[in-house]
Design a protein around this motif. Structure first.
Motif, PDB file in Angstrom:
ATOM      1  N   VAL A   1     -32.420  65.131   5.676  1.00 29.74           N
ATOM      2  CA  VAL A   1     -31.543  65.753   6.669  1.00 29.74           C
ATOM      3  C   VAL A   1     -32.149  65.581   8.061  1.00 29.74           C
ATOM      4  CG1 VAL A   1     -30.585  67.413   5.032  1.00 29.74           C
ATOM      5  CG2 VAL A   1     -32.632  68.017   6.328  1.00 29.74           C
ATOM      6  N   ASP A   2     -31.354  65.916   9.088  1.00 31.36           N
ATOM      7  CA  ASP A   2     -31.803  65.704  10.468  1.00 31.36           C
ATOM      8  C   ASP A   2     -33.114  66.413  10.777  1.00 31.36           C
ATOM      9  OD1 ASP A   2     -29.614  64.129  10.990  1.00 31.36           O
ATOM     10  OD2 ASP A   2     -28.394  65.776  11.759  1.00 31.36           O
ATOM     11  N   ALA A   3     -33.339  67.547  10.103  1.00 34.22           N
ATOM     12  CA  ALA A   3     -34.541  68.327  10.411  1.00 34.22           C
ATOM     13  C   ALA A   3     -35.749  67.906   9.583  1.00 34.22           C
ATOM     14  CB  ALA A   3     -34.256  69.807  10.192  1.00 34.22           C
ATOM     15  N   GLY A   4     -35.578  66.983   8.659  1.00 37.74           N
ATOM     16  CA  GLY A   4     -36.697  66.567   7.826  1.00 37.74           C
ATOM     17  C   GLY A   4     -36.245  66.371   6.397  1.00 37.74           C
ATOM     18  N   LEU A   5     -36.918  67.050   5.473  1.00 37.70           N
ATOM     19  CA  LEU A   5     -36.545  66.973   4.062  1.00 37.70           C
ATOM     20  C   LEU A   5     -36.121  68.355   3.579  1.00 37.70           C
ATOM     21  CD1 LEU A   5     -39.100  64.862   1.988  1.00 37.70           C
ATOM     22  CD2 LEU A   5     -36.764  64.267   2.625  1.00 37.70           C
ATOM     23  N   GLU A   6     -34.924  68.430   3.005  1.00 41.64           N
ATOM     24  CA  GLU A   6     -34.473  69.712   2.448  1.00 41.64           C
ATOM     25  C   GLU A   6     -34.528  69.628   0.932  1.00 41.64           C
ATOM     26  OE1 GLU A   6     -30.768  72.178   3.733  1.00 41.64           O
ATOM     27  OE2 GLU A   6     -30.201  71.171   1.894  1.00 41.64           O
ATOM     28  N   PHE A   7     -35.024  70.692   0.307  1.00 40.64           N
ATOM     29  CA  PHE A   7     -35.100  70.723  -1.149  1.00 40.64           C
ATOM     30  C   PHE A   7     -34.070  71.688  -1.704  1.00 40.64           C
ATOM     31  CE2 PHE A   7     -38.945  68.257  -1.966  1.00 40.64           C
ATOM     32  CZ  PHE A   7     -39.444  68.148  -0.677  1.00 40.64           C
ATOM     33  N   LEU A   8     -33.310  71.200  -2.691  1.00 43.33           N
ATOM     34  CA  LEU A   8     -32.297  72.011  -3.354  1.00 43.33           C
ATOM     35  C   LEU A   8     -32.567  72.010  -4.848  1.00 43.33           C
ATOM     36  CD1 LEU A   8     -28.841  70.812  -1.931  1.00 43.33           C
ATOM     37  CD2 LEU A   8     -30.158  72.821  -1.240  1.00 43.33           C
ATOM     38  N   SER A   9     -32.129  73.072  -5.492  1.00 45.42           N
ATOM     39  CA  SER A   9     -32.095  73.079  -6.949  1.00 45.42           C
ATOM     40  C   SER A   9     -30.630  73.200  -7.345  1.00 45.42           C
ATOM     41  CB  SER A   9     -32.916  74.269  -7.455  1.00 45.42           C
ATOM     42  OG  SER A   9     -32.528  74.575  -8.772  1.00 45.42           O
ATOM     43  N   VAL A  10     -30.162  72.273  -8.160  1.00 44.60           N
ATOM     44  CA  VAL A  10     -28.757  72.294  -8.557  1.00 44.60           C
ATOM     45  C   VAL A  10     -28.636  72.351 -10.079  1.00 44.60           C
ATOM     46  CG1 VAL A  10     -27.940  71.037  -6.521  1.00 44.60           C
ATOM     47  CG2 VAL A  10     -28.598  69.748  -8.546  1.00 44.60           C
ATOM     48  N   ASP A  11     -27.672  73.148 -10.545  1.00 38.59           N
ATOM     49  CA  ASP A  11     -27.375  73.166 -11.976  1.00 38.59           C
ATOM     50  C   ASP A  11     -26.650  71.879 -12.343  1.00 38.59           C
ATOM     51  OD1 ASP A  11     -28.430  75.686 -12.178  1.00 38.59           O
ATOM     52  OD2 ASP A  11     -26.497  76.718 -12.017  1.00 38.59           O
ATOM     53  N   LEU A  12     -26.818  71.446 -13.572  1.00 38.82           N
ATOM     54  CA  LEU A  12     -26.074  70.290 -14.057  1.00 38.82           C
ATOM     55  C   LEU A  12     -24.831  70.790 -14.795  1.00 38.82           C
ATOM     56  CD1 LEU A  12     -28.993  68.039 -15.359  1.00 38.82           C
ATOM     57  CD2 LEU A  12     -27.899  68.049 -13.105  1.00 38.82           C
ATOM     58  N   PRO A  13     -23.722  70.063 -14.754  1.00 39.02           N
ATOM     59  CA  PRO A  13     -23.535  68.770 -14.108  1.00 39.02           C
ATOM     60  C   PRO A  13     -23.453  68.888 -12.586  1.00 39.02           C
ATOM     61  CG  PRO A  13     -21.451  69.554 -15.026  1.00 39.02           C
ATOM     62  CD  PRO A  13     -22.496  70.530 -15.447  1.00 39.02           C
ATOM     63  N   ALA A  14     -23.862  67.798 -11.905  1.00 38.55           N
ATOM     64  CA  ALA A  14     -23.873  67.789 -10.449  1.00 38.55           C
ATOM     65  C   ALA A  14     -23.549  66.386  -9.939  1.00 38.55           C
ATOM     66  CB  ALA A  14     -25.256  68.210  -9.943  1.00 38.55           C
ATOM     67  N   VAL A  15     -23.207  66.334  -8.657  1.00 42.96           N
ATOM     68  CA  VAL A  15     -23.011  65.048  -7.983  1.00 42.96           C
ATOM     69  C   VAL A  15     -24.181  64.854  -7.027  1.00 42.96           C
ATOM     70  CG1 VAL A  15     -21.535  63.693  -6.454  1.00 42.96           C
ATOM     71  CG2 VAL A  15     -20.494  65.293  -8.090  1.00 42.96           C
ATOM     72  N   ILE A  16     -24.856  63.719  -7.145  1.00 45.86           N
ATOM     73  CA  ILE A  16     -25.968  63.428  -6.247  1.00 45.86           C
ATOM     74  C   ILE A  16     -25.697  62.100  -5.557  1.00 45.86           C
ATOM     75  CG2 ILE A  16     -28.459  63.005  -6.074  1.00 45.86           C
ATOM     76  CD1 ILE A  16     -28.888  64.812  -8.471  1.00 45.86           C
TER      77      ILE A  16
END
Ligand SMILES: Cc1cc2nc3c(=O)[nH]c(=O)nc-3n(C[C@H](O)[C@H](O)[C@@H](O)COP(=O)(O)OP(=O)(O)OC[C@H]3O[C@@H](n4cnc5c(N)ncnc54)[C@H](O)[C@@H]3O)c2cc1C
Ligand SMILES: Cc1cc2nc3c(=O)[nH]c(=O)nc-3n(C[C@H](O)[C@H](O)[C@H](O)COP(=O)(O)OP(=O)(O)OC[C@H]3O[C@@H](n4cnc5c(N)ncnc54)[C@H](O)[C@@H]3O)c2cc1C
Lengths: 317, 249
Positions: B159-174
């Motif tokens: 992202v513009d500010a650097g690296l953003e970390f997310l945790s997403v449940d599956l199923p997901a779109v990446i």
């Protein structure tokens, strides 16, 4: 008449300058009203900053605990809930806007216009394709217009306004399937923000090593400039990813862009097309960057940069 | 775990495109076409997940005219297990690509949809976000690192500010960004073998997908040309030239 909703970008502390430029695009629609939506956990400084933007009719403060560090899946249903009262919904074409707005457009069942460069009519827009090597003019179908705005194409509005702030409470399903963990920011070392800086000093693969980027930082500090980089420089690990300028990095429009050891691939040039003056230093006289540079110097950057530092007055431009 | 990967046929990134003189579009006759670079990265990620024993099946999908089968064959050569072509006269715009892909996802039930973050022809950067919205799945766009856990994934996003970390449940779109990985090249025997593999088809009607009205293209024009600049011979001249423009004190 048009009623425009602008989605504010902020980090809880600062209203991102991209918001002001998005308001400028909204005003180009000749609207009856421009409302700025600020999604936040509680009333914050960005709310007041949004109220100062000239041309803003109202600031809508949407408070929710999930808006502390909101993800697209949380924001999109809120945008959707607000959008139905508007003819246009705009967000900046930053990574924030690019993430959220298509998700809201899909909920609304309408196409999104990406990267508006020019408003021709309330539903006719010019936007870049092929990394800016062509511009398409498109007309949106009937219904709400959802668009992201190329911030480099619009000038920030003055900050002398005082729009009223209204607190809005929205009824929406707040998903829990996506969790924000953290942001690892590359500290810009107190330098100006790349996307709004007046002067940007950029380095490419020609720098050769991470340590050599100190020359770029030194010049940037001398000029009060932001630092940018080519993809090759980022991939080589010379600088963090958020400094990448180009088709898939940041699109910038500084008054002065200085490129050192950058060849000028179209994907890089896509990010600097709107720069006022481009200065390029490259040891290869045939480097494509010279085809777009206003001022070019064929030379070794390791000789040019130190000499340039000598030649410039200390203490900023 | 089953992964759906979308592959788009686009003008190769090395081609310098030309706008048609009548402004109706960009010249595509005889131009080299390739798999969208970001889709190559998405596919590579799926292949690596399979090699690591985390994925069991990779399904590649493309929408558009017959010619998109060429990119599906590339996907098969690289390691996709199945290929699905959604035949359409032209590629629809992102909202309808997304509706078609969401329709396919409802039938195929993947655990993960991996896509490119943007197509380098139209630079829309919309389709993955829209697919996620239509399925009400999590999205993690601009991914530069993906860690799969049992029922979730941790994703680093550029992202513009650097690296953003997310945790997403599956199923997901990446959606894949440039630094997620470096795609491999297909091997000649695999290319030959992929020529004989079947390609399934599915139409929007089969999937119960309805398209919504799209934007209308009025014209395509070349961008304004930057004035060719001048070369200077020394640093002093360079500084003088910048000062002349009032850009340095
Ligand atoms: C008349 C006309 C009007 C247009 N109007 C607009 C407009 O208003 N707004 C706008 O943003 N664009 C517009 N476009 C561009 C159009 O939407 C794209 O051509 C469309 O095919 C998909 O965009 P994209 O691939 O760039 O999507 P992106 O969202 O940039 O692509 C992301 C990913 O989606 C997947 N994907 C996309 N298409 C396919 C496919 N066919 N098969 C498989 N996977 C795919 C790929 O994984 C790709 O990497 C217009 C084009 C035309 C011809
Ligand atoms: C899908 C896709 C998206 C991309 N997106 C981007 C993007 O957003 N931004 C981007 O920048 N790139 C992007 N790229 C990569 C782009 O194509 C180029 O590979 C990249 O811009 C090259 O970076 P560079 O100019 O630093 O390196 P190079 O092309 O290797 O050029 C280095 C230059 O430095 C010069 N040089 C070397 N040593 C010296 C010296 N001592 N003194 C002076 N000059 C010297 C050389 O003459 C050369 O011109 C993308 C590519 C793809 C496929």
């Amino acid at each position: 008449m048009s009623k425009v909703l602008v989605i504010a970008e902020h980090d809880g502390e600062i209203l991102n300058p991209s918001t002001s430029r998005t308001v400028a695009c909204a005003l180009a629609l000749g609207p009856e009203a421009v409302d700025v939506a600020v999604f936040a956990e509680a009333e914050t400084k960005p709310v007041q900053a949004a109220a100062r933007l000239n041309g803003v009719t109202r600031v809508l403060l949407v408070e929710h605990a999930a808006n502390r560090s909101p993800v697209a899946a949380v924001l999109a249903p809120q945008v959707y809930a607000l959008a139905r009262d508007y003819t246009h919904v705009l967000a900046p074409a930053t990574t924030f806007g690019k993430d959220v707005l298509p998700r809201a457009a899909a909920l609304l069942g309408v196409p999104q216009v990406s990267d508006v460069m020019r408003v021709i009519d309330r539903n006719v827009f010019e936007r870049p394709i092929y990394a800016g090597n062509a511009l398409e003019t498109i007309e949106t179908p009937p219904g709400i217009v959802v668009a992201t705005v190329r911030t480099a194409s619009f000038k920030a509005v003055p900050e002398t306004g005082s729009a009223p702030v209204e607190k809005i409470s929205l009824d929406f399903d707040c998903p829990t399937h996506t969790r924000f963990l953290r942001v690892e920011g590359s500290s810009a070392g107190g330098r100006p923000d790349l996307q709004s800086a007046r002067v940007v000093v950029s380095g490419g693969r020609g720098l050769g090593a991470k340590e050599n980027f100190d020359l770029i930082y030194a010049l940037a500090d001398r000029l009060g400039a932001a630092v940018g980089a080519s993809r090759a420089a980022v991939d080589a690990g010379f600088v963090p990813n958020d400094l990448q300028v180009g088709q898939t990095g940041k699109i910038i429009a500084p008054e002065l862009y200085l490129a050192f050891g950058i060849s000028g691939a179209i994907q890089h040039l896509a990010g600097i097309k709107d720069a006022g003056t481009i200065v390029a230093v490259n040891k290869d006289p045939d480097a494509p960057i010279f085809e777009v540079a206003d001022i070019g110097l064929v030379g070794d950057l390791f000789e040019v940069l130190p000499t340039l530092l000598e030649a410039l007055p200390k203490g900023g431009s | 775990m089953k992964i759906l990967v979308s592959v788009k046929r686009v003008v190769d990134y090395n081609v310098r495109i030309q706008v048609k003189p009548d402004g109706s579009g960009v010249m595509l006759d005889g131009v080299k076409m390739s798999m969208n670079p970001f889709d190559e990265i998405a596919l590579e990620e799926a292949i690596r997940l399979k090699e690591a024993g985390k994925a069991t099946e990779i399904v590649a999908v493309a929408l558009g005219p017959q010619a998109v089968q060429e990119q599906l064959r590339s996907a098969l050569a690289l390691g996709a297990d199945r290929a699905i072509h959604m035949p359409l006269d032209t590629a629809p715009q992102p909202i309808n690509v997304a509706r078609a892909l969401a329709g396919l996802a409802r039938r195929e039930n993947p655990d993960l949809i991996l896509m490119g973050k943007q197509a380098i022809d139209d630079d829309c950067n919309q389709t993955p976000q829209m697919v996620a919205a239509l399925l009400d799945w999590p999205q993690a766009t601009f991914a530069s690192r993906i860690e799969l856990n049992d029922k979730s994934a941790t994703v680093a996003r550029e992202v513009d500010a650097g690296l953003e970390f997310l945790s997403v449940d599956l199923p997901a779109v990446i959606s894949a960004d440039l630094r997620l990985n470096v795609p491999r090249y297909p091997k000649l025997p695999d290319i030959m073998k992929a020529r004989r593999l079947p390609i399934e088809t599915a139409t929007p009607e089969d999937l119960g997908v309805e398209f919504v009205p799209e934007a209308r293209l009025l014209k395509v024009a070349p961008p304004p040309k930057r004035q060719a600049g001048r070369k200077v011979a020394s640093v002093d001249e360079l500084v003088a030239a910048v000062r002349e423009r009032g850009l340095l004190s």
